[in-house]
Design a protein around this motif. Structure first.
Motif, PDB file in Angstrom:
ATOM      1  N   GLU A 131       1.013  -1.264  -0.013  1.00 28.88           N
ATOM      2  CA  GLU A 131       0.058  -0.165  -0.014  1.00 28.88           C
ATOM      3  C   GLU A 131       0.997   1.254   0.153  1.00 28.88           C
ATOM      4  OE1 GLU A 131      -3.613   0.521   1.945  1.00 28.88           O
ATOM      5  OE2 GLU A 131      -4.094  -0.913   0.569  1.00 28.88           O
ATOM      6  N   ILE A 132       1.962   1.537   0.744  1.00 25.81           N
ATOM      7  CA  ILE A 132       2.535   2.686   1.058  1.00 25.81           C
ATOM      8  C   ILE A 132       4.202   1.941   0.955  1.00 25.81           C
ATOM      9  CG2 ILE A 132       3.393   4.408   2.439  1.00 25.81           C
ATOM     10  CD1 ILE A 132       0.830   4.646   3.695  1.00 25.81           C
ATOM     11  N   SER A 133       4.680   2.513  -0.275  1.00 29.07           N
ATOM     12  CA  SER A 133       6.081   2.137  -0.347  1.00 29.07           C
ATOM     13  C   SER A 133       7.074   3.050   0.487  1.00 29.07           C
ATOM     14  CB  SER A 133       6.480   2.050  -1.687  1.00 29.07           C
ATOM     15  OG  SER A 133       6.295   3.360  -2.348  1.00 29.07           O
ATOM     16  N   ALA A 134       6.754   4.070   1.082  1.00 32.24           N
ATOM     17  CA  ALA A 134       7.296   5.019   1.618  1.00 32.24           C
ATOM     18  C   ALA A 134       8.150   4.338   2.868  1.00 32.24           C
ATOM     19  CB  ALA A 134       6.876   6.435   2.001  1.00 32.24           C
ATOM     20  N   GLU A 135       9.235   4.757   3.275  1.00 29.44           N
ATOM     21  CA  GLU A 135      10.047   4.363   4.670  1.00 29.44           C
ATOM     22  C   GLU A 135       9.328   5.099   5.669  1.00 29.44           C
ATOM     23  OE1 GLU A 135      12.328   1.859   5.262  1.00 29.44           O
ATOM     24  OE2 GLU A 135      11.850   1.458   3.078  1.00 29.44           O
ATOM     25  N   PRO A 136       9.153   4.310   6.830  1.00 31.42           N
ATOM     26  CA  PRO A 136       8.601   4.888   8.010  1.00 31.42           C
ATOM     27  C   PRO A 136       9.370   6.062   8.551  1.00 31.42           C
ATOM     28  CG  PRO A 136       8.900   2.851   8.602  1.00 31.42           C
ATOM     29  CD  PRO A 136       9.203   2.860   7.235  1.00 31.42           C
ATOM     30  N   THR A 137       9.023   7.294   9.096  1.00 35.94           N
ATOM     31  CA  THR A 137      10.012   8.168   9.610  1.00 35.94           C
ATOM     32  C   THR A 137       9.320   8.098  11.118  1.00 35.94           C
ATOM     33  OG1 THR A 137       9.580   9.509   7.678  1.00 35.94           O
ATOM     34  CG2 THR A 137      10.679  10.556   9.483  1.00 35.94           C
ATOM     35  N   PRO A 138      10.601   7.761  12.050  1.00 38.94           N
ATOM     36  CA  PRO A 138      10.152   7.747  13.594  1.00 38.94           C
ATOM     37  C   PRO A 138       9.672   9.384  13.824  1.00 38.94           C
ATOM     38  CG  PRO A 138      12.348   6.696  13.163  1.00 38.94           C
ATOM     39  CD  PRO A 138      11.792   7.213  11.908  1.00 38.94           C
ATOM     40  N   GLY A 139       8.631   9.341  14.888  1.00 40.71           N
ATOM     41  CA  GLY A 139       8.313  10.458  15.320  1.00 40.71           C
ATOM     42  C   GLY A 139       7.358  11.300  14.304  1.00 40.71           C
ATOM     43  N   SER A 140       6.692  10.557  13.269  1.00 39.87           N
ATOM     44  CA  SER A 140       5.691  11.313  12.439  1.00 39.87           C
ATOM     45  C   SER A 140       4.227  10.347  12.549  1.00 39.87           C
ATOM     46  CB  SER A 140       6.451  11.165  11.003  1.00 39.87           C
ATOM     47  OG  SER A 140       5.443  11.735  10.215  1.00 39.87           O
ATOM     48  N   ALA A 141       3.479  11.346  13.165  1.00 40.28           N
ATOM     49  CA  ALA A 141       2.177  10.760  13.278  1.00 40.28           C
ATOM     50  C   ALA A 141       2.361   9.243  13.901  1.00 40.28           C
ATOM     51  CB  ALA A 141       1.352  10.644  12.100  1.00 40.28           C
ATOM     52  N   ASP A 142       3.071   9.150  14.745  1.00 35.33           N
ATOM     53  CA  ASP A 142       3.195   7.981  15.499  1.00 35.33           C
ATOM     54  C   ASP A 142       2.811   7.469  17.111  1.00 35.33           C
ATOM     55  OD1 ASP A 142       5.469   8.806  16.168  1.00 35.33           O
ATOM     56  OD2 ASP A 142       6.580   7.152  15.224  1.00 35.33           O
ATOM     57  N   SER A 143       2.374   8.506  17.705  1.00 31.03           N
ATOM     58  CA  SER A 143       2.224   8.727  19.020  1.00 31.03           C
ATOM     59  C   SER A 143       1.212   7.893  19.471  1.00 31.03           C
ATOM     60  CB  SER A 143       1.803   9.885  19.586  1.00 31.03           C
ATOM     61  OG  SER A 143       0.624  10.466  19.178  1.00 31.03           O
ATOM     62  N   GLY A 144       0.020   7.496  18.585  1.00 29.01           N
ATOM     63  CA  GLY A 144      -1.050   6.830  19.115  1.00 29.01           C
ATOM     64  C   GLY A 144      -2.230   7.402  19.680  1.00 29.01           C
ATOM     65  N   ASP A 145      -2.007   8.985  19.740  1.00 28.57           N
ATOM     66  CA  ASP A 145      -2.911   9.859  20.361  1.00 28.57           C
ATOM     67  C   ASP A 145      -3.571  10.533  19.226  1.00 28.57           C
ATOM     68  OD1 ASP A 145      -3.654  11.631  22.656  1.00 28.57           O
ATOM     69  OD2 ASP A 145      -3.285  12.930  21.012  1.00 28.57           O
ATOM     70  N   LEU A 146      -4.958  10.114  19.118  1.00 33.49           N
ATOM     71  CA  LEU A 146      -5.501  10.721  17.838  1.00 33.49           C
ATOM     72  C   LEU A 146      -5.360  12.170  17.487  1.00 33.49           C
ATOM     73  CD1 LEU A 146      -6.980   9.856  15.143  1.00 33.49           C
ATOM     74  CD2 LEU A 146      -9.145  10.276  16.454  1.00 33.49           C
ATOM     75  N   GLU A 147      -5.601  12.808  18.498  1.00 32.18           N
ATOM     76  CA  GLU A 147      -5.634  14.320  18.319  1.00 32.18           C
ATOM     77  C   GLU A 147      -4.302  14.766  17.652  1.00 32.18           C
ATOM     78  OE1 GLU A 147      -7.959  16.404  21.408  1.00 32.18           O
ATOM     79  OE2 GLU A 147      -6.412  17.693  21.391  1.00 32.18           O
ATOM     80  N   PHE A 148      -3.310  14.306  18.410  1.00 33.10           N
ATOM     81  CA  PHE A 148      -1.827  14.841  17.973  1.00 33.10           C
ATOM     82  C   PHE A 148      -1.468  14.177  16.397  1.00 33.10           C
ATOM     83  CE2 PHE A 148       2.881  14.275  18.117  1.00 33.10           C
ATOM     84  CZ  PHE A 148       3.359  15.637  18.613  1.00 33.10           C
TER      85      PHE A 148
END
Ligand SMILES: Nc1ncnc2c1ncn2[C@@H]1O[C@H](COP(=O)(O)OP(=O)(O)OP(=O)(O)O)[C@@H](O)[C@H]1O
Ligand SMILES: [Mg+2]
Length: 389
Positions: A131-148
């Motif tokens: 689905e997504i070939s881009a490499e994950p970047t740590p710290g980007s939209a990965d907190s698990g807090d929906l608002e953030f």
């Protein structure tokens, strides 16, 4: 008259032959869209109204204005049982795919896609490897807090859209089904993109039961959003809604026939289409007379009772039907929950769960603390007709 040429369009979300009485809402949306894509702050809208008042039609109209203004658009309907993250994920992916093929947006879109990959993983959204070939970047939209995380995604998408001189318009229908924290996340995200002058706009619509917002979301929502009521059409607009489509077909209608339609429909758009549809089919020729309108009224009511109203009843349990009957027996709403309890001869506190269940099915809502009312216009009349049979 020949049903083949019947211009009226009763049905969920179907475009009426005349979009009457909504000029202000459409104009405000047009201005907000034009401002947002130019990076100017704007006030967005959450359209609130009962069933069949024309909210979905307005969202569709606003979506096409957005497309003409240069936006890429996403239209979602908040589902009763799925999470917001789940329904937004495929939309965000599609937007970013579209942006990633535009020369100026490629880099920013790929950064955003890598954020989206994290987003999908922290919210446990099932996605295929390809689905997504881009490499994950740590710290980007990965907190698990929906608002953030949603705020970050809005920002990333906004930046990508901006670099291609495009915008993203997200239209959300049935917004009352969002959980309080999901609506809060949307509002906080809109606040952020607005503050950063990014070309992202959200226009939503739903039943007039406002979520219980708290904290930042509450204070932002008052400044950022306008909550126009989408209600019954006033007399002038109701006349236009019936007469203009007829005139286009060279058909006249008598004033007393129009008066009857306005009285029977109380100006509610869905009912206006239903009556329009039936007068067209009942009348033999122009002008349409009071007698034609009377015949049409009987047909329209019979059709509503066995269709539109009936299917809504079928969703309720017997105990819930007792509750709504008790409301209808009290006359027209809003109804005090204490009065409904007395009507049923029950203790008010014991009825809380039953009331909550009917609310969650979207049949009734609470316009003010301690009050309930029907979300479907004229439903109380239907219930009384049914009880008399
Ligand atoms: N401004 C208008 N003038 C005349 N008819 C209208 C207008 N707006 C909507 N309608 C008609 O009203 C009906 C209901 O419209 P729509 O489905 O948009 O309502 P809704 O508010 O989204 O209802 P629901 O809450 O059930 O989803 C449709 O048949 C549509 O053609
Ligand atoms: Mg709708």
């Amino acid at each position: 008259m020949d049903p083949l040429y019947n211009p009226f369009s009763p049905g969920a979300g179907s475009r009426p032959p005349e979009l009457a009485g909504r000029e202000n809402i459409v104009n405000d949306a047009r201005i907000a869209l034009a401002r947002t894509i130019r990076g100017n702050n704007s006030q967005s809208q959450i359209l609130l109204g009962l069933r069949g008042t024309g909210k979905t039609v307005l969202l569709n109209e606003i979506e096409s204005i957005a497309e003409n203004e240069g936006y890429i658009t996403s239209f979602v309907e908040a589902p009763e049982n799925r999470s917001l993250a789940e329904i937004l994920y495929p939309q965000m992916r599609q937007i970013l795919r579209k942006l990633s093929v535009l020369e100026n947006a490629r880099v920013a879109a790929n950064v955003a896609l890598s954020g989206l990959r994290n987003f999908a993983s922290v919210f446990k959204i099932a996605v295929g490897d390809v689905e997504i070939s881009a490499e994950p970047t740590p710290g980007s939209a990965d907190s698990g807090d929906l608002e953030f995380d949603l705020t970050q995604m809005f920002e990333l998408i906004g930046k990508a859209a901006k670099s291609a001189n495009r915008g993203w318009a997200l239209l959300i229908d049935e917004v009352q089904y969002l959980k309080d924290e999901e609506l809060a996340a949307i509002i906080v995200s809109v606040h952020r993109v607005n503050q950063r002058n990014l070309p992202v706009i959200v226009v939503a619509a739903g039943l007039p039961q406002i979520a219980k917002l708290s904290g930042d979301a509450k204070s932002y929502s008052e400044r950022l959003f306008d909550f126009p009521g989408v209600g019954a059409l006033d007399r002038t607009a109701a006349i236009e809604a019936i007469r203009n489509p007829l005139i286009k077909e060279d058909i006249e209608i008598d004033d007393d026939a129009l008066d009857l339609i306005i009285e029977m429909t109380a100006g509610y758009p869905f009912f206006i289409q239903e009556w329009g549809h039936n007068i067209w089919n009942s009348a033999d020729s122009s002008p349409i007379t009071l007698e034609d309108a009377q015949k049409a009224s009987e047909k329209a009511l019979a059709r509503l009772d066995s269709g539109f109203f009936r299917v809504r009843m079928d969703r309720l349990t017997n105990a819930e039907i007792d509750y709504v009957n008790a409301m209808a027996l009290l006359g027209t709403g809003p109804y005090k929950t204490t009065d409904v309890a007395s009507q049923l001869g029950k203790d008010q506190s014991s009825l809380g769960p039953r009331r909550a269940s009917i609310i969650s099915k979207g049949m009734i809502y609470s316009p003010n603390y301690g009050d309930v009312d029907f979300t479907v216009p004229l439903f109380d009349d239907f219930l009384r007709r049914r009880l008399q049979q």
